[in-house]
Design an enzyme around this catalytic site. Structure first.
Site: not given
Ligand code: GLV
Length: 325
Positions: A243, A272, A290
């Site tokens: 993250r 983000e 991402h």
């Molecule tokens: C993606 O970032 C997730 O947490 O599944």
């Protein structure tokens, strides 16, 4: 006899058909026909009266949203392994169960992590940008040299499902493994990987590559700070597929500008989808939007698991993958 109300599933964006079929077999399904976040007001209206909400990592699930759903809400099924978008305390206070999608995205995310490590070590983004720019280039003995993977040491911060798969893949490249974790990993995994456990600061100082796989929590927010970045080896590479807010992005941009770490590869961002503007100007950072779990097979598996959680909750059954706070 009065009609028996079928539970309402509020799905906050498009899902693959198998997941929608599971939900439709168990109740009424309201799907927001979007692939991007619903504006907040629409989101609040969309969840009204839901018995279960199936949502994404960009949906802020807080007291306001839970109250907008109403007292019949049994569960929130997040189509993600991370659940930092969900206020677990507010959910618990309202007796709402929360589920995530662990396991099914581990391989896809580990694959992408290795892709990023390779991209950073071998300067793939930079090379691609050069070709597309039309600028002249020619093979040269010392042209655009990267770094070998073999013989290096990779530090994994958070040796869970994804971290351990990254470690296994890295071993196949001849990389040694160190890890830092809240608790010691299973002895069998440690033996298989030949991994050593280090404190975070030691890991940062002692590894050639560092890959982040911890969840975002109040404890991990900003963990990779300017001070910690300064501990990294001059030639080091930092990879983040966890993250964004676990890294201080402004500090990372400044550190990369100084060449320490030498390079970074990021799939996630502190704010983000906004990317720190200074990162956009640097050649020694690879930036992806991402994509960790973004494969057809994995997204279908995530959606199906989230749907199974939602259905179990409305039926009063045990959730397959509840979040345990
Ligand atoms: C993606 O970032 C997730 O947490 O599944």
């Amino acid at each position: 006899m009065p009609p028996v109300d079928r539970p309402r599933f509020a799905v906050t964006g498009r899902l693959p058909a198998p997941a929608l079929e599971l939900l439709a077999a168990a109740g009424e399904v309201a799907v927001a026909d979007v692939a991007t976040p619903l504006p907040r007001e629409e989101l609040l209206r969309h969840v009204a009266g839901a018995a279960a909400i199936v949502c994404f990592l960009y949906d802020r699930v807080d007291a306001e949203l839970l109250d907008a759903a109403g007292p019949g809400l049994a569960a929130v099924a997040n189509v993600a392994v991370g659940y930092d978008n969900v206020d677990l305390v507010a959910a618990a206070e309202r007796g709402v169960a929360v589920a995530n999608t662990p396991g099914v995205l581990d391989d896809a995310t580990a694959d992408l992590t290795l892709a990023l490590l390779l991209a950073a070590a071998r300067r793939l983004g930079e090379g691609e940008r050069l070709i597309r720019s039309g600028r002249p280039w020619a093979w040269g003995f010392d042209f655009m040299l990267g770094r070998d993977l073999r013989g290096k040491r990779l530090g994994i911060v958070g040796l869970g499902g994804i971290g351990s798969r990254v470690a296994r893949r890295a071993r196949a490249f001849g990389i040694e493994i160190a890890y830092s974790n809240r608790s010691a990993a299973e002895p069998a995994l440690v033996a298989e990987l030949g991994a050593v456990r280090l404190e975070l600061d030691e890991l940062l100082a002692g590894c050639d590559f560092v890959s982040l796989h911890m969840p975002l929590t109040p404890q991990t927010r900003g963990l990779i700070s300017a001070e910690r970045l300064a501990l990294m080896k001059p030639g080091a590479i930092l990879v983040n597929t966890a993250r964004g807010p676990v890294v201080d992005e402004a500090a990372l941009a400044a550190a990369l500008r100084q060449g320490r770490p030498a390079a970074a590869a990021l799939d996630v961002y502190e704010h983000e989808p906004r990317v720190h503007p200074e990162l956009l100007e640097l050649e020694n950072v690879t930036l992806l939007p991402h994509l960790g779990s973004a494969t057809v097979e994995t997204r279908e598996a995530m959606a199906t698991l989230a749907a199974r959680n939602a259905v179990a909750a409305v039926r009063g059954e045990a959730l397959p993958t509840p979040v345990v706070a």
